[in-house]
Each structure stands twice: as C-alpha cells, then as structure tokens.
Design a protein around this motif. Structure first.
Motif, PDB file in Angstrom:
ATOM      1  N   UNK A  82      19.101  39.461 -11.365  1.00  0.00           N
ATOM      2  CA  UNK A  82      17.695  39.643 -11.010  1.00  0.00           C
ATOM      3  C   UNK A  82      16.967  38.311 -11.073  1.00  0.00           C
ATOM      4  N   UNK A  83      15.921  38.165 -10.265  1.00  0.00           N
ATOM      5  CA  UNK A  83      15.090  36.964 -10.367  1.00  0.00           C
ATOM      6  C   UNK A  83      14.347  36.921 -11.696  1.00  0.00           C
ATOM      7  N   UNK A  84      14.228  38.045 -12.382  1.00  0.00           N
ATOM      8  CA  UNK A  84      13.608  38.038 -13.708  1.00  0.00           C
ATOM      9  C   UNK A  84      14.427  37.243 -14.716  1.00  0.00           C
ATOM     10  N   UNK A  85      15.677  36.972 -14.378  1.00  0.00           N
ATOM     11  CA  UNK A  85      16.552  36.216 -15.265  1.00  0.00           C
ATOM     12  C   UNK A  85      16.551  34.725 -14.960  1.00  0.00           C
ATOM     13  N   UNK A  86      15.743  34.298 -13.994  1.00  0.00           N
ATOM     14  CA  UNK A  86      15.699  32.901 -13.566  1.00  0.00           C
ATOM     15  C   UNK A  86      14.369  32.286 -13.973  1.00  0.00           C
ATOM     16  N   UNK A  87      14.417  31.382 -14.950  1.00  0.00           N
ATOM     17  CA  UNK A  87      13.219  30.699 -15.435  1.00  0.00           C
ATOM     18  C   UNK A  87      13.274  29.251 -14.977  1.00  0.00           C
TER      19      UNK A  87
END
Length: 407
Positions: A82-87
């Motif tokens: 998920x893009x939520x896992x990309x900081x």
C-alpha cells in the motif's frame, strides 16, 4: 541493453575533467542524473510549483498529483502492499533515524538486544548506538566470514529471544556483499524481533520486493538511483507504522490542533511534517520510470558482468589488494601497496577518473579489514568495460609513479 545509448541520457558524462574524458566510478556515493529526471524537476519549478494537499487551486492540484503519483511509483517499484507504507524522507539516514527514534526508543528496554553487522554504514550504526544508550538495550554484532560475507549459522547464534531489532544492510557499500535478507528476516521473526534493511546500495541496482524479503522496515535514497538529492524512502509494514509516533511535528502531518493537544493524519502523512520534498519526490518518480524503461533485470545483469570483469582485470595489477567476496555487487574496493588511497584517488582524478577514497562511512569495517582507508570504484548502468580498462591502465601508472617517487 545499449549502454552507449543510455550514456547519451546523462549530460554530465559528456565532458572532460583535467583534460581527459570523465570516467565516473563513484555511483555508490551518488549516481548521475538522466535528462528525464532533470527535466521533471525543472518542469515542476517552471510550470506548477506549488504546495501539496492543502490547496484547491490548479497548481496545487498538479503538485499534489505529481507528489502522490511518485509515491505510487515507489510502492510499485519495491512491491509494497500500500502507499500508506511509503514515507518520503530526506534519505536513508533520516529513514533509519525515524525507526530508531519512533520504534526503537518506544519498544526497547534494558536487557533487550539490537543486532547489527560490522559492515554497516555509519547511518545504520550510530542511530542504534544512541537508542541503546537511551533505553539500556545492548548492541550485538553478527561476526563476518573472512571474505566479508555472513554465515546463517552465525546469524542464528547471534539473534536470540532477547533480540528486538535486527538492522542490516542489503548490500555492503564497501565490500559489495549481498546479504541473505529473506533468511535473516525469518530468523529475526522466529525470535520475535523486527528487521530493518538498509537498501541504499540495492534498490538502484536490482529488483527489490519488500514483501518477498518480509522485512519490517526498508530504507533507501533517491540520489543513488538517478534521482535528486534530498529525497529518500522509508517503507514500513502498515501495522508497525500505525503504532509509531511521528518524530517531527508541525504543519502537514496534523489532523486537528487545539491549544493543548493535537491529533495526527493517517499514514503516511503523519510522518511527513512540514512542506514535503515535492520536487525531489517528482524527480524520484521520473528516475523510477527511467530505470523501469531499461529493466532492472537488465541493469543487474550488466552490473554483475562489470563487477566480474573488474575483478579479473584489476587482479592483474601487481600490489593491488582487493577486499570482499568474489560474488559481489557492482563495486571494487582496493588498496595499492605503500600508497595511501587519497593519493591514489588524486592521481586518478588527474586523468579524469572519479573514485571514492576514505573510510566510506564504515570505520568499524575498516578496523575489521585492518586498514585506515581504501579506494573504491563503483559502477552503474552507464558504465562500460572500457571505463574499467581505463581504470586499470591508470592504476598501473599510479603504482609506477609512486614506485619511482619512493625508489
């Protein structure tokens, strides 16, 4: 894969340095940038420079689309769920520090263990030293084999039920060692630990699938993969990131603020306080497009061929000590008998050859090698066997020059 055509896409390579054609062999420190990246960054500043997320005007929407579009490109590139896992961060260093402060200082206590290796970059040692001092945890190091590799038996012997964090490089920036991350992750998880992987030297050069590796955290930088400086990535499993507190506070990362308290945005934005690195992210997205157009399998095969060719050719240079395993990533670290690596690098620079000399931000590894410093030639998609031939010829001249000086 046509390397000559690829080289045409890098404007900096087409120049002379000290009256010689530039031979750039320092991509492990930072890679050169293709037109596609340079133009993407210029286009942002020239055409739609604006802040992201908060504005509803056209330029703000274009900037947000570019910034978040880059996040999706990163997600796909490393196969995150998920893009939520990309900081987005400033680089590998910031990403590792974020985990050390937010996860490490919250979850560690006296008696817990942090396991590292002696081949780590300082950026994956110092944050853990400071975390250990702050929490009372203990640092442990997996011993290395004579050729600079890790034995899984040693990994199993070092990681125990007291181990809470394992932090290990995917590829050594000095030795070129490719570590067995999937197997190390399994051992860590079997003992109840999480694993952070420093991917600064792997993501630019080979396919990386964070889900297959089963790493909990993964950090890398844009500037080593054709992207701009000042942009990096922290990948973290969603459930871990959700339970971590931000380390920077201010605008952009908040949901609601009153006079005495505040709440945070959802992932990943709670870790991206302040105006983010918009142009850097857009440039990183363009770099990913460029690499995927070539094909990561093609890049890896080309670089592995260069690494083996370099080993074969440089072994013919008398008095040259090469460090690291036979099977390695695309770099060769070496010393010349009786010649300081800074002196060797200076002579090579006089002939237009750029190599790195020093401790490479890996002083514990230098101590393990029993040297103060080394020289390092590192290769990327735009390098050729002719570059290595030029390096070899210049190293022979360097050796002869210093032989005459000290004769």
């Amino acid at each position: 894969m046509d390397v000559k055509e690829i080289r045409k896409q890098f404007p900096i390579l087409h120049q002379e340095v000290n009256d010689s054609p530039l031979v750039y062999l320092d991509s492990a420190a930072t890679s050169q940038k293709p037109y596609k990246v340079i133009e993407a960054v210029e286009d942002y500043y020239r055409r739609y420079n604006s802040n992201v997320h908060r504005g509803v005007h056209t330029l703000g929407s274009l900037a947000t689309d570019g910034y978040e579009g880059a996040r999706e490109k990163v997600r796909s590139f490393i196969h995150a769920a998920s893009t939520q896992e990309i900081v987005f961060t400033r680089g590998t260093t910031t990403a590792i520090n974020t985990v050390a402060y937010s996860y490490g200082r919250t979850n560690l206590q006296e008696g817990d263990e942090i396991v590292l290796t002696p081949m780590e970059h300082h950026s994956n040692i110092i944050p853990w030293q400071q975390t250990a001092k702050a929490t009372g945890a203990t640092l442990k190091y997996i011993p290395m084999q004579a050729d600079g590799t890790l034995s899984l038996e040693d990994v199993k012997a070092t990681i125990t039920s007291n181990t809470k964090i394992v932090a290990v490089t995917h590829v050594s920036n000095v030795l070129g060692t490719l570590n067995p991350i999937r197997e190390i992750a399994q051992i860590a998880h079997d003992n109840g630990a999480v694993i952070l992987v420093d991917g600064a030297q792997s993501v630019p050069h080979m396919k990386v699938n964070v889900q297959e590796l089963d790493c909990d955290f993964f950090a890398f930088s844009g500037h080593k993969m054709g992207g701009p400086t000042g942009i990096g990535v922290l990948y973290g499993k969603k459930q871990l990131l959700e339970n971590m507190e931000p380390v920077e506070f201010g605008g952009e990362m908040i949901d609601f603020v009153d006079l005495y308290d505040a709440t945070w945005k959802e992932l990943p934005w709670k870790f991206e306080g302040g105006t983010p690195i918009i142009a850097g992210a857009i440039g990183l997205g363009a770099a990913i497009d460029f690499l995927e157009d070539i094909g990561m399998d093609n890049i890896e095969a080309h670089e592995m061929e260069l690494a083996q060719y370099a080993l074969e050719q440089l072994k013919d240079v008398g008095g040259l000590q090469i460090y690291g395993p036979e099977q390695r990533a695309a770099l060769v670290t070496f010393n010349i008998d009786s010649v300081h690596p800074h002196d060797a690098a200076t002579v090579l620079d006089a002939e237009g050859i750029a190599v790195r000399a020093g401790h490479h931000c890996a002083q514990p590894l230098m101590k393990w090698l029993d040297v103060v410093a080394t020289a390092r030639a590192s290769f990327y998609v735009y390098n050729t066997k002719e570059d290595i031939d030029t390096l070899k010829e210049s190293l022979i001249k360097t050796k002869e020059y210093f032989g005459d000086v000290f004769a």
